[in-house]
Design an enzyme around this catalytic site. Structure first.
Site, short mmCIF file in Angstrom:
data_model
loop_
_atom_site.label_atom_id
_atom_site.label_comp_id
_atom_site.label_asym_id
_atom_site.label_seq_id
_atom_site.Cartn_x
_atom_site.Cartn_y
_atom_site.Cartn_z
CE LYS A 279 -3.99 -1.96 2.40
NZ LYS A 279 -4.98 -1.88 1.33
NE ARG A 354 -10.71 -9.93 -2.79
CZ ARG A 354 -11.10 -9.01 -3.66
NH1 ARG A 354 -11.20 -9.32 -4.95
NH2 ARG A 354 -11.38 -7.78 -3.27
N1 BES Z 1 -8.26 -4.11 3.86
C1 BES Z 1 -8.39 -3.61 2.55
C2 BES Z 1 -9.70 -2.88 2.30
C3 BES Z 1 -9.94 -1.61 3.06
C4 BES Z 1 -9.77 -0.39 2.45
C5 BES Z 1 -10.41 -1.63 4.36
C6 BES Z 1 -10.04 0.78 3.14
C7 BES Z 1 -10.67 -0.47 5.05
C8 BES Z 1 -10.50 0.73 4.43
C9 BES Z 1 -8.30 -4.77 1.57
O1 BES Z 1 -7.51 -5.84 1.94
C10 BES Z 1 -7.70 -4.21 0.31
O2 BES Z 1 -6.55 -3.88 0.32
N2 BES Z 1 -8.51 -4.12 -0.73
C11 BES Z 1 -8.10 -3.65 -1.99
C12 BES Z 1 -8.41 -4.76 -2.96
C13 BES Z 1 -7.79 -4.64 -4.30
C14 BES Z 1 -6.30 -4.80 -4.22
C15 BES Z 1 -8.39 -5.70 -5.20
C16 BES Z 1 -8.90 -2.40 -2.33
O3 BES Z 1 -10.06 -2.32 -1.95
O4 BES Z 1 -8.36 -1.50 -2.94
MN MN Z 2 -5.49 -5.58 1.41
#
Ligand code: BES
Ligand code: MN
Ligand code: ZN
Length: 503
Positions: A279, A354
Site C-alpha cells: 500500500k 478474500r
Molecule cells: N483491507 C483492505 C480494504 C480496506 C480499504 C479496508 C479501506 C478499510 C478501508 C483490503 O484488503 C484491500 O486492500 N482491498 C483492496 C483490494 C484490491 C487490491 C483488489 C482495495 O479495496 O483496494
Molecule cells: Mn489488502
C-alpha cells in the site's frame, strides 16, 4: 467520558432524565400527561416556558432543585419532532447526556423517558435499549495508550435506573450490547505491534474463559496444513506472527430442536500492509483495523452468550493473519489451491482478505453443518466509494436469511444495503492459468468482485450473507456516541440481533 455505566435500582438518583418533544408549531414544548404526574412541584412545567427550551433533538435543559443542600437535578432532553421520531435516535442522544453527566461528575441517573415515548405511541423498551447502548458506548476507554505526558480527565462511574420496568429492561439489554461492542472496539484500537494473530487468539480465549457457554479452539501451525487452509498459510507467510483460525463456539443451555448452528466468519487481518503489492501513500494508515470483521464477531459472540442466549449453537471463525513483507512473502503470480479444490492465481497480494475468508467459508461448509453463514469483513475500498459510512454492503441471495439480516439492521441501527451477485460478476474473476484470480484487472464493480470471489467457496444450498464493513467499521471524527477516531464495533450488535431472532 464515563468510566462505567451499570444498572442498579438504588433509591436516590442525582439526575432524573425526562424527555420532551418539539412543539408542532412555534412555541414551547408541552409536557405529556405521564411526566406531568411526576412533576409534583411544577418545576419541569416552568422550565418548559424558558425561551431556550425548544425540545430540539439533543437539547438539554437543566433544573437544579431549589434546596441549598440538594445536588438533585432534573434534565430535560429534547427529542425533536414527534412525527418521524425514531426510538433509535436515543442511541446518538446518549452522547450529550453522557457529556453532561461527566461534566457534572454525577454518579447516578434515573431515566424517566417512558412518559414521552408512550405519549408518542412509541416503543419505550426500544428507546431505552438504544439509550443504554449509547451510554455504554460512551464508556469506551480511549486513554488506554496514553502515557506519562498526558493527564487523563476523571471519568465518573454511573448507576442508572428507572421507575418504569420497560425502561429498566431496555436499559439492561442496551448496556449489555454496548459493553459487547466495546470489547470489539478495544480489539480494534489495539495497535498492531501488540494485536497480532497470537494476541487476538489469546484475547478470544480470555473472553471465553470469563463468559459462560463460550469455548475456543485454535487451528494453527501444522494443523493449518493438515486442514488445507492454504489462504491463511500463504497470506500469513511473511509475518513473524503466524496465522491462526480462531474457532469460538457458543453452546446453548437448552437447544431448540431443528435449529442447527449459525456460523459467523470474521476477516481478522491484524495488519494489512498490502504485502508485496504494498500500500502506498496514506493508504496503509488505519490498517490495524483490518481485523474489525473479526472484532465485531467476537463482540457478537459475547453479546450472544451474555445477553441474547439464543437456543441454537453459534460458531465464530476468525481467519487471522498479518499481511506482511519478507523473502517468504506470497507473491503476485503465485497459485494457491484451496481446501475445496478451487485454484486461485494471486494477481495482487493486497486482495488478501478474500483468501483467508475462503478458508473459513470452506471450513464452515465442510465441518460445521451450518443453517446459515454470515461473514463480516473490511474487504474493499470500493464499498466505501459506493456507500460511504452510512451502510455496510450486503450480499445475500437467500430471501429468508436476508429478511433476518434486514430486521437485525433495523433493530440495531447497524444499516446494510443490498448489492447484487450474478454469474457475470463471478466470470470477472476467471483466470487464464488457474480457476480464478484474486483481483481482476478491471476496477468495475469493485466491491462486488470481492463477494463474487467468496461465492466460489460457499457450498450450493447453504444460505450465506457477506457483509463488507470497510466503510462503517470506524469513524475519523466524532459521531454520536463514538469518540473521534474510534471503531464502531460494527457487527457486534447487528449479529447479536440476528441471533436474537432464534432466542
Ligand atoms: N483491507 C483492505 C480494504 C480496506 C480499504 C479496508 C479501506 C478499510 C478501508 C483490503 O484488503 C484491500 O486492500 N482491498 C483492496 C483490494 C484490491 C487490491 C483488489 C482495495 O479495496 O483496494
Ligand atoms: Mn489488502
Ligand atoms: Zn485487507
Amino acid at each position: 467520558m464515563l468510566k462505567s455505566v451499570k444498572f442498579g435500582s438504588g433509591r436516590m438518583f442525582e439526575v432524573t432524565l425526562v424527555g420532551v418533544f418539539e412543539a408542532s408549531g412555534s412555541g414551547n414544548p408541552r409536557l405529556d400527561q405521564y411526566t406531568k404526574a411526576m412533576d409534583k412541584d411544577g418545576a419541569i412545567g416552568d422550565a418548559l416556558k424558558r425561551p431556550e427550551c425548544r425540545g430540539k433533538a439533543g437539547e438539554l435543559t437543566e433544573i437544579i432543585a431549589d434546596t441549598a443542600k440538594s445536588t438533585r437535578r432534573t434534565l430535560i432532553l429534547g427529542l425533536g419532532k414527534k412525527t418521524g421520531f425514531c426510538e433509535r435516535s436515543l442511541h446518538d442522544l446518549a452522547a450529550p447526556i453522557a457529556r453532561y453527566i461527566s461534566r457534572l461528575g454525577a454518579n447516578s441517573l434515573a431515566v424517566e423517558i417512558g412518559g414521552a415515548t408512550s405519549s408518542a405511541k412509541k416503543d419505550t423498551y426500544r428507546a431505552a435499549r438504544a439509550l443504554g447502548e449509547g451510554l455504554a458506548l460512551m464508556t469506551f476507554d480511549t486513554g488506554e495508550f496514553k502515557g506519562k505526558a498526558t493527564t487523563l480527565a476523571e471519568r465518573p462511574a454511573v448507576r442508572v435506573g428507572s421507575s418504569d420496568p420497560e425502561v429498566a429492561d431496555g436499559l439492561k439489554v442496551g448496556l449489555g450490547l454496548g459493553a459487547s461492542a466495546n470489547l470489539a472496539r478495544r480489539l480494534s484500537q489495539t495497535p498492531p505491534n501488540i494485536c497480532n494473530p497470537g494476541w487476538l487468539a489469546k484475547e478470544a480465549k480470555r473472553i471465553a474463559r470469563t463468559t459462560e457457554n463460550l469455548s475456543v479452539r485454535l487451528i494453527q501451525g501444522k494443523q493449518l496444513e493438515d486442514e488445507g487452509l492454504e489462504g491463511l498459510i500463504n497470506v500469513g507467510k511473511a509475518s513473524e506472527s503466524p496465522p491462526v483460525l480462531i474457532r469460538i463456539e457458543y453452546k446453548p443451555a437448552s437447544r431448540k430442536r431443528g435449529l442447527g448452528p449459525a456460523v459467523l466468519v470474521g476477516k481478522s487481518m491484524t495488519y494489512d500492509s498490502g504485502g508485496l503489492s504494498i500500500k502506498t501513500g496514506g493508504f496503509m494508515r488505519g490498517m490495524k483495523r483490518d481485523m474489525d470483521g473479526g472484532a465485531g464477531v467476537i463482540g457478537a459472540m459475547h453479546a450472544i452468550a451474555t445477553v441474547i442466549k439464543p437456543r441454537r449453537p453459534v460458531v465464530a471463525l476468525l481467519a487471522s493473519a498479518e499481511n506482511s513483507i519478507s523473502d517468504e512473502a506470497y507473491r503476485p503470480d503465485d497459485v494457491i489451491t484451496f481446501r475445496n479444490g478451487v485454484t486461485c492465481e494471486v494477481t495482487n497480494t493486497d486482495a488478501e482478505g478474500r483468501l483467508v475468508l475462503a478458508d473459513a467459508l470452506c471450513w464452515a461448509c465442510d465441518k460445521e453443518k451450518p443453517d446459515y453463514i454470515v461473514d463480516a469483513a473490511t474487504l474493499t475500498g470500493g464499498v466505501v466509494t459506493a456507500l460511504g459510512s452510512t451502510f455496510a454492503g450486503m450480499w445475500c441471495d437467500d430471501d429468508k436469511l436476508r429478511a433476518k439480516i434486514e430486521r437485525a439492521a433495523e433493530a440495531s441501527g447497524e444499516r446494510v444495503w443490498r448489492l447484487p451477485l450474478h454469474q457475470e460478476y463471478k466470470d470477472l474473476m476467471r483466470s487464464d492459468i488457474a480457476d480464478i484470480l484474486n483481483s481482476s484487472a478491471v476496477r468495475a464493480a469493485h466491491p462486488i468482485q470481492g463477494a463474487a470471489f467468496l461465492a466460489y467457496f460457499v457450498k450450493e444450498g447453504i444460505p450465506w450473507c457477506h457483509l463488507d464493513i470497510a466503510g462503517v467499521h470506524a469513524h475519523d471524527g466524532e459521531k454520536g456516541p463514538y469518540a473521534k477516531g474510534t471503531s464502531t464495533g460494527f457487527g457486534a450488535r447487528l449479529l447479536a440481533d440476528l441471533l436474537d431472532q432464534d432466542a
